[in-house]
Motif scaffolding. Structure first.
Motif, PDB file in Angstrom:
ATOM      1  N   VAL A   1       5.638  19.529  12.605  1.00  0.00           N
ATOM      2  CA  VAL A   1       4.251  19.176  12.312  1.00  0.00           C
ATOM      3  C   VAL A   1       4.200  17.866  11.532  1.00  0.00           C
ATOM      4  CG1 VAL A   1       2.186  19.855  11.032  1.00  0.00           C
ATOM      5  CG2 VAL A   1       3.416  21.557  12.404  1.00  0.00           C
ATOM      6  N   ARG A   2       5.101  17.725  10.571  1.00  0.00           N
ATOM      7  CA  ARG A   2       5.171  16.492   9.775  1.00  0.00           C
ATOM      8  C   ARG A   2       5.500  15.294  10.674  1.00  0.00           C
ATOM      9  NH1 ARG A   2       9.506  14.199   6.601  1.00  0.00           N
ATOM     10  NH2 ARG A   2       8.697  12.989   4.866  1.00  0.00           N
ATOM     11  N   MET A   3       6.429  15.497  11.612  1.00  0.00           N
ATOM     12  CA  MET A   3       6.780  14.440  12.550  1.00  0.00           C
ATOM     13  C   MET A   3       5.569  14.013  13.370  1.00  0.00           C
ATOM     14  SD  MET A   3       9.411  14.587  15.785  1.00  0.00           S
ATOM     15  CE  MET A   3      10.720  15.332  14.820  1.00  0.00           C
ATOM     16  N   ILE A   4       4.802  14.983  13.845  1.00  0.00           N
ATOM     17  CA  ILE A   4       3.633  14.684  14.655  1.00  0.00           C
ATOM     18  C   ILE A   4       2.594  13.929  13.837  1.00  0.00           C
ATOM     19  CG2 ILE A   4       1.687  15.735  15.886  1.00  0.00           C
ATOM     20  CD1 ILE A   4       3.682  17.994  16.698  1.00  0.00           C
TER      21      ILE A   4
ATOM     22  N   VAL B   1       0.859  -1.183   0.000  1.00  0.00           N
ATOM     23  CA  VAL B   1       0.000   0.000   0.000  1.00  0.00           C
ATOM     24  C   VAL B   1       0.896   1.235   0.000  1.00  0.00           C
ATOM     25  CG1 VAL B   1      -1.803   1.286   1.205  1.00  0.00           C
ATOM     26  CG2 VAL B   1      -1.780  -1.217   1.308  1.00  0.00           C
ATOM     27  N   VAL B   2       0.801   2.049  -1.040  1.00  0.00           N
ATOM     28  CA  VAL B   2       1.580   3.282  -1.121  1.00  0.00           C
ATOM     29  C   VAL B   2       0.798   4.383  -0.411  1.00  0.00           C
ATOM     30  CG1 VAL B   2       2.638   4.990  -2.645  1.00  0.00           C
ATOM     31  CG2 VAL B   2       2.609   2.567  -3.301  1.00  0.00           C
ATOM     32  N   PHE B   3       1.357   4.884   0.679  1.00  0.00           N
ATOM     33  CA  PHE B   3       0.636   5.862   1.490  1.00  0.00           C
ATOM     34  C   PHE B   3       1.625   6.654   2.332  1.00  0.00           C
ATOM     35  CE2 PHE B   3      -2.497   6.323   5.266  1.00  0.00           C
ATOM     36  CZ  PHE B   3      -2.736   7.639   4.910  1.00  0.00           C
ATOM     37  N   ASP B   4       1.644   7.965   2.159  1.00  0.00           N
ATOM     38  CA  ASP B   4       2.510   8.855   2.925  1.00  0.00           C
ATOM     39  C   ASP B   4       1.796   9.243   4.213  1.00  0.00           C
ATOM     40  OD1 ASP B   4       4.128  10.790   3.975  1.00  0.00           O
ATOM     41  OD2 ASP B   4       4.410  11.884   2.092  1.00  0.00           O
ATOM     42  N   LEU B   5       2.242   8.707   5.340  1.00  0.00           N
ATOM     43  CA  LEU B   5       1.591   8.981   6.612  1.00  0.00           C
ATOM     44  C   LEU B   5       1.712  10.432   7.042  1.00  0.00           C
ATOM     45  CD1 LEU B   5       2.525   5.797   8.684  1.00  0.00           C
ATOM     46  CD2 LEU B   5       0.327   6.365   7.656  1.00  0.00           C
ATOM     47  N   SER B   6       2.652  11.176   6.459  1.00  0.00           N
ATOM     48  CA  SER B   6       2.784  12.586   6.825  1.00  0.00           C
ATOM     49  C   SER B   6       1.650  13.425   6.271  1.00  0.00           C
ATOM     50  CB  SER B   6       4.118  13.146   6.330  1.00  0.00           C
ATOM     51  OG  SER B   6       4.136  13.248   4.913  1.00  0.00           O
ATOM     52  N   LEU B   7       0.819  12.842   5.396  1.00  0.00           N
ATOM     53  CA  LEU B   7      -0.317  13.560   4.836  1.00  0.00           C
ATOM     54  C   LEU B   7      -1.632  13.227   5.535  1.00  0.00           C
ATOM     55  CD1 LEU B   7       0.480  13.302   1.015  1.00  0.00           C
ATOM     56  CD2 LEU B   7       1.034  15.141   2.611  1.00  0.00           C
ATOM     57  N   VAL B   8      -1.551  12.412   6.588  1.00  0.00           N
ATOM     58  CA  VAL B   8      -2.761  12.077   7.336  1.00  0.00           C
ATOM     59  C   VAL B   8      -3.380  13.350   7.897  1.00  0.00           C
ATOM     60  CG1 VAL B   8      -3.565  11.006   9.480  1.00  0.00           C
ATOM     61  CG2 VAL B   8      -2.116   9.727   7.927  1.00  0.00           C
TER      62      VAL B   8
END
Length: 342
Positions: free
Chosen positions: A158-161, A98-105
């Motif tokens: 913010v991205r880290m969080i 699954v290709v998914f960037d968690l930083s965009l949640v």
């Protein structure tokens, strides 16, 4: 009489304190003598976030070695394919990616290729019809490394969080309903020694704070879902050789102090399902025990000095790269990559 009373009272308190500290290695010894859980009892599929390098890759390999099929979640399709091929080359298991960037949640950009679907829909679709019994939340970010709060771009924090906190929470929430339907499952949240061994983690402040959230989140879920057949565990590595810890900083650490990713995951897999908190590995368990004897003010004094050294080493390495005309390295920057330990 009064002197004797106070002497005995203080001696008893000291004995209880020492007994509490010594209970940690005894608990670890008891686990070593116990047969590990059969992970297939949870289900035939496992989900691993951040599986393309470091602990995530090693854990995916270890779970495949134990015969579990895998759903791998990462932001880079090419890295996912390479990892999938590497696992299939040595283990006869099924793998879905699954290709998914968690930083965009939790952002407007968290959309998928299929118009109208939300980002988490891709994970739910991948799980459809699978006997998913295990989730390993490994993905994390530690950008920009050892810095004062005022030195870094706030967007990096913010991205880290988003990755360390929001992403982990949303992935867990997406997997739990299926486990509840089956009445069984295991969730492993990979944390950091900074949450259990020391009172503060200066210069990595935001990172360690996100991991403290994961620690509380994990313990509360353990209490909530234990009676429903779901084991939730917070696994706490100390220093581990991954990209999350820059090579410049690794060079300053003693070899015995830092475990390899494979060493760590071999033991970590054995711990799954055995209690709400664990520090896998005898050497890392010893580090944890020894920290319990050190006063908080000593921890604080030592950590700020050590992390200032980390900061200086990293800044020097970046400065050297600039002087040589090379791209400036950005260690610890992988939105679903491995984690720093310590």
């Amino acid at each position: 009489m009064d002197m004797a009373f106070w002497f005995v009272s203080l001696a008893c308190i000291g004995a209880l304190y020492v007994a509490t500290i010594c209970a940690r290695p005894l608990a670890y010894l008891a686990l070593c003598l116990r047969r590990p859980k059969d992970l297939h009892s949870y289900g035939s599929w496992a989900i691993v976030t951040g599986p393309t390098s470091g602990l995530g890759r090693s854990m995916a390999m270890e779970l495949a070695r134990r015969g579990l099929n895998l759903v791998l979640l990462d932001l880079d399709a090419a890295n996912l394919q390479e990892t999938s091929d590497a696992i299939k080359a040595v283990h006869a298991v099924k793998i879905k990616t699954v290709v998914f960037d968690l930083s965009l949640v939790a952002t407007p950009q968290a959309c998928v290729l299929v118009v109208g679907d939300e980002a988490m829909g891709r994970l739910r679709e991948a799980m459809d019809g699978l006997d998913v019994g295990l989730l390993v939340n490994n993905a994390a970010v530690n950008t920009p490394g050892a810095v004062y709060l005022h030195e870094a771009d706030i967007e990096r924090f913010v991205r880290m969080i988003r990755v360390n906190l929001w992403g982990l929470t949303e992935v867990t929430a997406a997997v739990l309903p299926r486990m509840l339907e089956q009445g069984k499952g295991a969730i492993v949240n990979v944390g950091s020694g900074s949450t259990v061994a020391v009172p503060s983690f200066p210069l990595y402040t935001v990172y360690s704070s996100t991991k403290r959230y994961v620690a509380t989140f994990s313990r509360s879920l353990y209490v909530e879902y234990k009676s429903k057949g779901i084991d939730v565990q917070y696994q706490v590595p100390f220093y581990v050789h991954t990209r999350m810890l820059s090579s410049a900083v690794k060079a300053k650490l003693r070899p015995w102090f830092v475990a390899t990713a494979d060493e760590y995951t071999r033991t970590a897999a054995r711990w799954i399902g055995n209690g709400p908190l664990c520090v896998p590995g005898a050497a890392q368990k010893l580090q944890w025990c020894l920290t319990g004897f050190v006063p908080d003010w000593v921890h604080d004094w030592y950590r700020i000095r050590l992390h200032l050294q980390h900061r200086a080493v990293t800044r020097a390495a970046r400065s050297g790269s600039r002087d040589r005309g090379h791209p400036v390295p950005t260690p610890n920057d992988n939105s679903v990559g491995p984690k720093i330990r310590g």
